[in-house]
Design an enzyme around this catalytic site. Sequence first.
Site, short mmCIF file in Angstrom:
data_model
loop_
_atom_site.label_atom_id
_atom_site.label_comp_id
_atom_site.label_asym_id
_atom_site.label_seq_id
_atom_site.Cartn_x
_atom_site.Cartn_y
_atom_site.Cartn_z
N GLU A 42 -23.89 43.20 95.69
CA GLU A 42 -23.54 44.42 94.96
C GLU A 42 -22.57 44.04 93.83
O GLU A 42 -21.52 43.46 94.07
CB GLU A 42 -22.88 45.44 95.90
CG GLU A 42 -22.18 46.60 95.23
CD GLU A 42 -23.08 47.36 94.27
OE1 GLU A 42 -22.61 47.64 93.14
OE2 GLU A 42 -24.24 47.66 94.62
N CYS A 55 -24.27 61.37 93.30
CA CYS A 55 -24.44 62.78 92.94
C CYS A 55 -23.11 63.54 92.99
O CYS A 55 -22.97 64.59 92.37
CB CYS A 55 -25.43 63.44 93.90
SG CYS A 55 -27.07 62.70 93.90
N ARG A 62 -21.08 45.29 111.30
CA ARG A 62 -22.40 45.34 111.93
C ARG A 62 -23.22 44.11 111.54
O ARG A 62 -24.45 44.16 111.55
CB ARG A 62 -23.11 46.63 111.54
CG ARG A 62 -22.29 47.87 111.92
CD ARG A 62 -22.99 49.17 111.56
NE ARG A 62 -24.19 49.34 112.37
CZ ARG A 62 -25.41 49.52 111.85
NH1 ARG A 62 -25.58 49.55 110.54
NH2 ARG A 62 -26.45 49.68 112.64
N TRP A 100 -38.86 91.76 101.04
CA TRP A 100 -39.73 90.74 100.46
C TRP A 100 -38.83 89.72 99.75
O TRP A 100 -38.19 90.04 98.76
CB TRP A 100 -40.72 91.35 99.46
CG TRP A 100 -41.90 91.98 100.13
CD1 TRP A 100 -42.03 93.27 100.54
CD2 TRP A 100 -43.12 91.33 100.49
NE1 TRP A 100 -43.24 93.47 101.14
CE2 TRP A 100 -43.95 92.29 101.11
CE3 TRP A 100 -43.60 90.02 100.35
CZ2 TRP A 100 -45.23 92.00 101.58
CZ3 TRP A 100 -44.88 89.73 100.81
CH2 TRP A 100 -45.67 90.70 101.42
N ARG A 149 -46.77 86.91 95.55
CA ARG A 149 -47.65 88.08 95.49
C ARG A 149 -48.15 88.33 94.07
O ARG A 149 -49.33 88.60 93.84
CB ARG A 149 -46.92 89.32 96.00
CG ARG A 149 -46.67 89.35 97.50
CD ARG A 149 -45.91 90.59 97.91
NE ARG A 149 -46.68 91.81 97.66
CZ ARG A 149 -46.22 93.04 97.87
NH1 ARG A 149 -44.98 93.21 98.32
NH2 ARG A 149 -46.97 94.09 97.64
#
Length: 462
Positions: free
Chosen positions: A41, A51, A78, A444, A452
Amino acid sequence: MNMSRTRERLVVIGGDAAGMSAASQARRLKGPDELEIVTFERGHFTSYSACGIPYWVGGDVTDRDQLIARTPEEHRSRDIDVRLRTEVTEVDLDGQRVRARDVDSGEESWTSYDKLVIATGARPIRPDMPGADAAGVHGVQTLDDGQALLDTLERTRGRRAVVVGAGYIGVEMAEALINRGYEVTVVNRGSEPMSTLDPDMGCLVHEAMEGLGITMVNDAEVTKILTGDDGAVRAVVTQDREFPADVVVLGIGVRPETTLAKAAGLPLGPRGGLLTDRSMRVRGHENIWSGGDCVEVLDLVSGQERHIPLGTHANKHGQVIGTNIGGGYATFPGVVGTAVSKVCDLEIARTGLREKDAHRVGLRFESVTIESTSRAGYYPDASPMTVKMLAEHRTGRLLGVQIVGREGAGKRVDIAAVALTAGMTAEQMTALDLGYAPPFSPVWDPVLVAARKAAAKIRDSL
């Protein structure tokens, strides 16, 4: 596989969403005795939310570290060898190795791999014009970019900012700079902000931006950036005007960062992104995968490859890649182009195709726009909402939805995203059993009202 080692080595280029998701998932499936993982990196951080940078700059997020999901130390615990401030400068496909350079010392070394993941992300577009690289001109793509911008804002005495471009980053950065007390001008090449929307919906965003105190300049092309005697930016120039600036933010989009991939001869799409199969394996290369903002993916609506740089996709790509490298099986089928943003309390959402997208791929369609409210009209704080829907002529297949409104508007786009993924028609959408209570929706739902109207228009056109 290199037989001089008793275990495989996975090399990951890029330490953010796609790269570290791939590394972490591969580690879950294969222990250190089976798989060595090395990640390069070039920045200072891993696994962060790009973001969230506009909200950090604007002060909504008070601490940079709140944007970091997992630190390098957590990854190292890890058994993932994270090498920060190290930039990969070459990929040797025949030798299955990468050349990396320590950014601070300049020292270079080669590292061999059995499996390679390219997750180099995207880079902000910098216009090819005088002054584009001047001090005080910033692209915003990484945490390092965000920190550099904040450093400039703290050093700069003036309070005039110009944002070039009015896409997601441009709009969000304009609001962030307003929140920091700057006079903000947005110079936009398009007829309205948010080119990911059709212009008739973008004009609603325009009104909200001006209501926030942002000066919008549409249909304007920046020709150069002027600098002072100290080399710092002092103005942005268009064809016929000059806008004083103490800081400039470039919000004209990003391109896939595929310089390494191109130099290595890997396959790129029409927008410069790497091409992969559904397993996110680079086409024609058995031991190389790629994901995140540097790839092009299948648009499930148009059937074409697209470059859609979003963290949601990048994390999914990484999960798919890590699963396949770890011995499992996973695929990434494609996207429908869903995105959501905001200006102050105005929520902006879209999914699927715009009108010009549908025209470009040769689709005939019907378009409808409806006005509704976020809650039952009689319920307190019901706010207006505009929904635009595109459906294919004759078949009625849903093609796209755009929504602009106040609280409760944006995430309604997820209804349409699911319908697009399922290949539903507008008529089928009208029967969706959505949740209803007056505090949440009219009887609705606005998306169903649009469905619709679209279904009726298609029936009338037959």
